[in-house]
Design a protein around this motif. Structure first.
Motif, mmCIF file in Angstrom:
data_model
loop_
_atom_site.group_PDB
_atom_site.id
_atom_site.type_symbol
_atom_site.label_atom_id
_atom_site.label_comp_id
_atom_site.label_asym_id
_atom_site.label_seq_id
_atom_site.Cartn_x
_atom_site.Cartn_y
_atom_site.Cartn_z
ATOM 1 N N LEU A 166 0.843 -1.201 0.000
ATOM 2 C CA LEU A 166 0.000 0.000 0.000
ATOM 3 C C LEU A 166 0.876 1.248 0.000
ATOM 4 C CD1 LEU A 166 -3.019 0.954 0.278
ATOM 5 C CD2 LEU A 166 -2.559 1.131 2.721
ATOM 6 N N GLU A 167 1.881 1.241 0.863
ATOM 7 C CA GLU A 167 2.793 2.384 0.955
ATOM 8 C C GLU A 167 3.536 2.589 -0.365
ATOM 9 O OE1 GLU A 167 6.919 3.235 3.272
ATOM 10 O OE2 GLU A 167 5.259 2.537 4.532
ATOM 11 N N HIS A 168 3.992 1.509 -0.965
ATOM 12 C CA HIS A 168 4.720 1.595 -2.239
ATOM 13 C C HIS A 168 3.830 2.172 -3.343
ATOM 14 C CE1 HIS A 168 7.489 0.688 -5.458
ATOM 15 N NE2 HIS A 168 6.517 0.040 -6.086
ATOM 16 N N ARG A 169 2.596 1.693 -3.452
ATOM 17 C CA ARG A 169 1.661 2.218 -4.460
ATOM 18 C C ARG A 169 1.405 3.703 -4.230
ATOM 19 N NH1 ARG A 169 -3.662 -1.059 -4.575
ATOM 20 N NH2 ARG A 169 -3.424 -0.322 -2.503
ATOM 21 N N PHE A 170 1.229 4.083 -2.961
ATOM 22 C CA PHE A 170 0.968 5.479 -2.632
ATOM 23 C C PHE A 170 2.152 6.366 -3.023
ATOM 24 C CE2 PHE A 170 1.359 9.052 0.354
ATOM 25 C CZ PHE A 170 0.199 9.727 0.038
ATOM 26 N N VAL A 171 3.337 5.989 -2.590
ATOM 27 C CA VAL A 171 4.530 6.800 -2.873
ATOM 28 C C VAL A 171 4.771 6.892 -4.381
ATOM 29 C CG1 VAL A 171 7.043 6.919 -2.595
ATOM 30 C CG2 VAL A 171 5.602 6.383 -0.629
ATOM 31 N N THR A 172 4.608 5.790 -5.094
ATOM 32 C CA THR A 172 4.796 5.799 -6.543
ATOM 33 C C THR A 172 3.822 6.756 -7.211
ATOM 34 O OG1 THR A 172 5.577 3.512 -6.500
ATOM 35 C CG2 THR A 172 4.805 4.356 -8.620
ATOM 36 N N ASN A 173 2.552 6.672 -6.845
ATOM 37 C CA ASN A 173 1.544 7.565 -7.425
ATOM 38 C C ASN A 173 1.788 9.016 -7.036
ATOM 39 O OD1 ASN A 173 -0.359 6.087 -9.046
ATOM 40 N ND2 ASN A 173 -0.969 5.022 -7.192
ATOM 41 N N LYS A 187 -8.910 4.226 1.452
ATOM 42 C CA LYS A 187 -10.307 4.261 0.998
ATOM 43 C C LYS A 187 -10.418 4.511 -0.505
ATOM 44 C CE LYS A 187 -11.774 5.978 5.454
ATOM 45 N NZ LYS A 187 -11.692 7.182 6.213
ATOM 46 N N PHE A 188 -9.294 4.777 -1.173
ATOM 47 C CA PHE A 188 -9.304 5.013 -2.619
ATOM 48 C C PHE A 188 -9.656 3.703 -3.319
ATOM 49 C CE2 PHE A 188 -6.754 5.048 -6.656
ATOM 50 C CZ PHE A 188 -7.573 5.930 -7.344
ATOM 51 N N ARG A 189 -10.804 3.694 -4.002
ATOM 52 C CA ARG A 189 -11.317 2.475 -4.629
ATOM 53 C C ARG A 189 -10.883 2.328 -6.075
ATOM 54 N NH1 ARG A 189 -16.043 4.778 -2.385
ATOM 55 N NH2 ARG A 189 -16.634 5.268 -4.520
ATOM 56 N N GLY A 190 -10.391 3.385 -6.664
ATOM 57 C CA GLY A 190 -9.992 3.314 -8.059
ATOM 58 C C GLY A 190 -11.143 3.555 -9.023
ATOM 59 N N ASP A 191 -12.275 4.056 -8.515
ATOM 60 C CA ASP A 191 -13.403 4.375 -9.393
ATOM 61 C C ASP A 191 -13.025 5.486 -10.374
ATOM 62 O OD1 ASP A 191 -14.837 2.520 -7.980
ATOM 63 O OD2 ASP A 191 -15.946 3.986 -6.791
ATOM 64 N N ALA A 192 -12.195 6.411 -9.903
ATOM 65 C CA ALA A 192 -11.679 7.498 -10.747
ATOM 66 C C ALA A 192 -10.175 7.288 -10.878
ATOM 67 C CB ALA A 192 -11.972 8.845 -10.096
ATOM 68 N N LYS A 193 -9.557 8.050 -11.782
ATOM 69 C CA LYS A 193 -8.103 7.989 -11.897
ATOM 70 C C LYS A 193 -7.493 8.515 -10.598
ATOM 71 C CE LYS A 193 -7.850 10.573 -15.567
ATOM 72 N NZ LYS A 193 -7.378 11.342 -16.719
ATOM 73 N N PHE A 194 -6.300 8.051 -10.267
ATOM 74 C CA PHE A 194 -5.618 8.511 -9.065
ATOM 75 C C PHE A 194 -5.468 10.021 -9.088
ATOM 76 C CE2 PHE A 194 -1.881 9.799 -6.664
ATOM 77 C CZ PHE A 194 -2.132 9.207 -5.434
ATOM 78 N N SER A 195 -5.112 10.573 -10.251
ATOM 79 C CA SER A 195 -4.888 12.020 -10.336
ATOM 80 C C SER A 195 -6.178 12.803 -10.067
ATOM 81 C CB SER A 195 -4.301 12.405 -11.691
ATOM 82 O OG SER A 195 -5.159 12.016 -12.741
ATOM 83 N N THR A 196 -7.312 12.303 -10.540
ATOM 84 C CA THR A 196 -8.592 12.980 -10.296
ATOM 85 C C THR A 196 -8.915 12.957 -8.811
ATOM 86 O OG1 THR A 196 -9.392 12.335 -12.478
ATOM 87 C CG2 THR A 196 -11.059 12.979 -10.856
ATOM 88 N N PHE A 201 7.186 6.923 5.570
ATOM 89 C CA PHE A 201 7.733 6.870 4.213
ATOM 90 C C PHE A 201 8.386 8.191 3.825
ATOM 91 C CE2 PHE A 201 4.352 9.399 2.519
ATOM 92 C CZ PHE A 201 3.228 9.013 3.206
ATOM 93 N N LYS A 202 9.295 8.094 2.877
ATOM 94 C CA LYS A 202 9.992 9.284 2.362
ATOM 95 C C LYS A 202 9.601 9.467 0.907
ATOM 96 C CE LYS A 202 12.459 9.977 6.049
ATOM 97 N NZ LYS A 202 11.793 10.737 7.048
ATOM 98 N N ILE A 203 9.346 10.707 0.525
ATOM 99 C CA ILE A 203 8.958 11.017 -0.838
ATOM 100 C C ILE A 203 10.053 11.864 -1.460
ATOM 101 C CG2 ILE A 203 7.276 12.241 -2.264
ATOM 102 C CD1 ILE A 203 5.270 11.610 0.012
#
Length: 164
Positions: free
Chosen positions: A5-12, A51-60, A91-93
């Protein structure tokens, strides 16, 4: 699972961090406030990410959370934005430096945009990010027709500010 989860978040976040920087620039007046708001938006995005379900794009989704955070904090205190301590987040960004010198031609536009109300600022930001009126309406929670009408009015306001 938490590391994934952390990896997906930081990448996005790294991929779309310029969205947050641009929002920070619209709602702050100095680098310290910009950094504080960036930190606060990052914390709010992290809290909301499970809680992000992916119904919209991550950027939206990111636009919506970031704009809501900026508007809420801006309204709470127009003198300065209070932030939470990031020490609780592990995490570090990797942050891209926001080089003001490369954006000199945008200074006048940002100055004019800062004179608009909160919703109009968000509308201009999304428009400049090449969001469709459908995406703008979804992000701001207004109808597509209302987004078009508001944008035309904002364009007129900006013209009068830039060309008095």
């Amino acid at each position: 699972m938490e590391k994934e989860l952390e990896h997906r978040f930081v990448t996005n976040l790294e991929k779309h961090q310029n969205i947050v920087h641009k929002i920070c620039r619209i709602y702050t007046n100095d680098q310290e406030s910009h950094n504080d708001l960036f930190q606060e938006i990052t914390i709010q995005l992290w809290k909301a990410f499970p809680k992000f379900r992916g119904d919209a794009k991550f950027s939206t989704w990111m636009y919506r959370v970031a704009l809501n955070t900026a508007i809420t904090l801006y309204r709470k205190s127009k003198r300065g934005i209070k932030t939470q301590d990031i020490d609780t987040v592990s995490f570090k960004i990797k942050a891209d430096e926001y080089n003001d010198e490369t954006e000199q031609q945008l200074k006048l536009m940002y100055t004019a945009v800062k004179q608009l109300n909160d919703i109009d600022k968000a509308l201009v930001f999304l428009y400049l990010e090449d969001q469709s009126y459908k995406e703008i309406s979804e992000t701001l929670g207004i109808t597509e027709v209302n987004a078009r009408v508001k944008m035309n009015r904002v364009k007129t306001k900006l013209k009068s500010i830039l060309n008095p």
